[in-house]
Design an enzyme around this catalytic site. Structure first.
Site, PDB file in Angstrom:
ATOM      1  N   ASN A  17       0.981  -1.302  -0.342  1.00 14.47           N
ATOM      2  CA  ASN A  17       0.172  -0.494  -0.024  1.00 14.47           C
ATOM      3  C   ASN A  17       0.819   1.394   0.215  1.00 14.47           C
ATOM      4  O   ASN A  17       0.041   2.396  -0.246  1.00 14.47           O
ATOM      5  CB  ASN A  17      -0.617  -0.698   1.435  1.00 14.47           C
TER       6      ASN A  17
ATOM      7  N   ILE B 131       6.434  -0.041  -3.660  1.00 15.10           N
ATOM      8  CA  ILE B 131       6.591  -1.422  -4.364  1.00 15.10           C
ATOM      9  C   ILE B 131       8.233  -1.705  -3.919  1.00 15.10           C
ATOM     10  O   ILE B 131       9.298  -0.607  -3.959  1.00 15.10           O
ATOM     11  CB  ILE B 131       6.135  -0.692  -5.818  1.00 15.10           C
TER      12      ILE B 131
ATOM     13  N   ASP C 194       0.006 -11.087  -0.434  1.00 10.46           N
ATOM     14  CA  ASP C 194       1.398 -10.881   0.963  1.00 10.46           C
ATOM     15  C   ASP C 194       1.491 -11.231   1.796  1.00 10.46           C
ATOM     16  O   ASP C 194       2.912 -12.119   1.826  1.00 10.46           O
ATOM     17  CB  ASP C 194       1.383  -9.307   1.316  1.00 10.46           C
TER      18      ASP C 194
END
Length: 256
Positions: free
Chosen positions: A9, A12, A109
């Protein structure tokens, strides 16, 4: 070479592997809007700045919790690296069996972290990821994803603190010299860091108590995980690259 991409969020995170060796990592901001050309150009530029030729990347795997950017990101990878990325999703082989009430609710994730934690430490294992949210995931002795706890991340809590309180400044998140703070900045640092340590210790203790896994290993990852791991003996290991390693492992499980 394999390019691993973890879309969180906030950031990257990218890693380049040559077989099992991690050659380097770098980060991009998630919330900055980019076109496919911008993603491709920036990724190629960062790789080449690190001495890695874009043409040497022959495989890419992506795990993302931000669906909105995936079309541009994957299009950029295909256009500039000439590789179609493997995107971690419900049909991806992971070696982890999810036994929660709604397996589809578990983010990719967390699955990636679970794979790495189980492969590196065996089971049972608790994986704690200090990211935008702080997550605690329990993987059982046979590689089953049994439970997950989600709490506000340390930086998320900090931004809420100084964003909603007009008199409180933005601060560096670090452990102060003493919990007995005598001014505003160290007072906030003490609350954030010692609060996170206390939360970590209590949640891990309750997981052990209710699961019955008294000897469960605990591994931490995530940007601020190192600060917490240094201050508590409830965490057995800290691995900043755990998610990228999990992506590499999953890619190998799915390689044709």
């Amino acid at each position: 070479m394999l390019l691993t991409i973890d879309v969180g969020n906030t950031n990257i995170t990218l890693g380049v592997f040559k077989e099992e060796k991690l050659l380097g990592t770098f980060r991009m901001t998630t919330k900055l809007p980019r076109t496919s050309d911008e993603y491709g150009f920036e990724i190629c530029g960062i790789l080449e700045h690190r001495g890695i030729e874009a043409k040497d990347i022959n495989a890419v795997i992506v795990a993302s919790v931000v669906p909105d950017i995936m079309h541009s990101l994957t299009s950029g990878v295909i256009k500039y690296l000439e590789v179609r990325p493997l995107v971690v999703s419900a049909g991806t082989k992971t070696g982890i069996r999810i036994v929660t009430e709604n397996p589809k609710e578990i983010g990719p994730d967390r699955i990636v972290d679970a794979v790495a934690g189980y492969e590196k430490f065996g089971g049972p294992v608790i994986v704690v990821d200090f990211g935008t949210a702080t997550t605690y995931d329990l993987i059982g002795p046979n590689g089953t994803f049994e439970a997950g706890i989600t709490a506000p991340g340390i930086r998320t809590a900090a931004r809420s603190l100084w964003g909603d309180a007009a008199m409180l400044p933005a601060i560096e998140i670090k452990k102060p010299k003493s919990i007995l703070a005598k001014e505003t900045i160290s007072s906030m640092q003490a609350g954030l860091v010692y609060g996170a340590i206390g939360q970590t210790e209590y949640i891990i203790r309750k997981i052990k108590e209710e699961s019955g896994y008294a000897d469960v290993k605990v591994v931490a990852t995530g940007g601020l995980g190192k600060i917490i791991a240094q201050e508590t003996d409830t965490i057995d290991a800290y691995d900043p690259d755990l998610t990228l390693e999990g992506l590499r492992l999953i890619y190998n499980k799915n390689r044709k």
